[in-house]
Design an enzyme around this catalytic site. Structure first.
Site, PDB file in Angstrom:
ATOM      1  N   HIS A 216     -11.372  23.579 -29.982  1.00 17.74           N
ATOM      2  CA  HIS A 216     -10.267  24.520 -30.151  1.00 17.74           C
ATOM      3  C   HIS A 216      -9.532  24.710 -28.824  1.00 17.74           C
ATOM      4  O   HIS A 216      -8.689  25.580 -28.694  1.00 17.74           O
ATOM      5  CB  HIS A 216     -10.778  25.880 -30.634  1.00 17.74           C
ATOM      6  CG  HIS A 216     -11.248  25.875 -32.041  1.00 17.74           C
ATOM      7  ND1 HIS A 216     -12.553  25.607 -32.379  1.00 17.74           N
ATOM      8  CD2 HIS A 216     -10.593  26.079 -33.207  1.00 17.74           C
ATOM      9  CE1 HIS A 216     -12.677  25.660 -33.693  1.00 17.74           C
ATOM     10  NE2 HIS A 216     -11.513  25.944 -34.220  1.00 17.74           N
TER      11      HIS A 216
ATOM     12  N   MET B 184     -15.769  22.817 -50.947  1.00 20.60           N
ATOM     13  CA  MET B 184     -16.267  23.404 -49.716  1.00 20.60           C
ATOM     14  C   MET B 184     -16.828  24.809 -49.970  1.00 20.60           C
ATOM     15  O   MET B 184     -17.805  25.208 -49.345  1.00 20.60           O
ATOM     16  CB  MET B 184     -15.165  23.420 -48.666  1.00 20.60           C
ATOM     17  CG  MET B 184     -14.827  21.982 -48.224  1.00 20.60           C
ATOM     18  SD  MET B 184     -13.415  21.874 -47.146  1.00 20.60           S
ATOM     19  CE  MET B 184     -14.072  22.516 -45.648  1.00 20.60           C
TER      20      MET B 184
END
Length: 153
Positions: free
Chosen positions: A16, A149
């Site tokens: 990130h 998911m």
């Protein structure tokens, strides 16, 4: 970096980090980088829940308190346990935008992937020169759908 250098070539590393915190050699080398962008509204909502669900992070009394901090780029904090820092999402976007025309960097939004998941995966595959057949894309789309998911989480 030491661990990364030991990995065999064609490695995929998820981070990130903004470009300023990446090794300069990565941005100047032949390495290809995929930057997945999310619209600020979705990012704000996601971070709000992340902050309030993590006991070691400061929590916000209300969405309005958090949103004001998010918009002002005041969501900075330091977590000694993981040494992670976050800042303004807008500064993050501005930094990555400086690389938008580099051919070794591909930017794609999560909204673009949601709109046509298979087409998005084909673009990513072409960028990284992965050879996949049509069936592979549809199988990946099925396995990475929100429903699939959610069932795995």
């Amino acid at each position: 970096l030491k661990r990364m250098k030991k990995l065999p070539s064609r490695r995929i590393i998820q981070t990130h980090l903004p470009p300023l915190l990446l090794p300069l050699s990565m941005l100047q080398s032949k390495a290809k980088t995929l930057v997945l962008l999310q619209n600020p509204k979705d990012t704000a909502v996601s971070y709000y829940h992340f902050y309030n669900d993590m006991p070691v992070l400061p929590s916000f009394a209300s969405w309005y308190e958090y949103f004001e901090a998010f918009m002002k780029g005041k969501c900075n904090f330091f977590v000694p346990l993981s040494a992670l820092t976050w800042g303004s999402y807008f500064d993050y976007l501005v930094e990555w935008n400086k690389y938008i025309d580099q051919e070794r960097i591909m930017m794609i939004s999560s909204e673009e992937l949601k709109e046509d998941q298979v087409l998005g995966m084909k673009k990513i595959s072409a960028f990284f020169v992965f050879s996949l057949c049509e069936e592979d894309f549809h199988r990946m789309a099925k396995k990475t759908s929100f429903q699939a998911m959610k069932e795995k989480s």
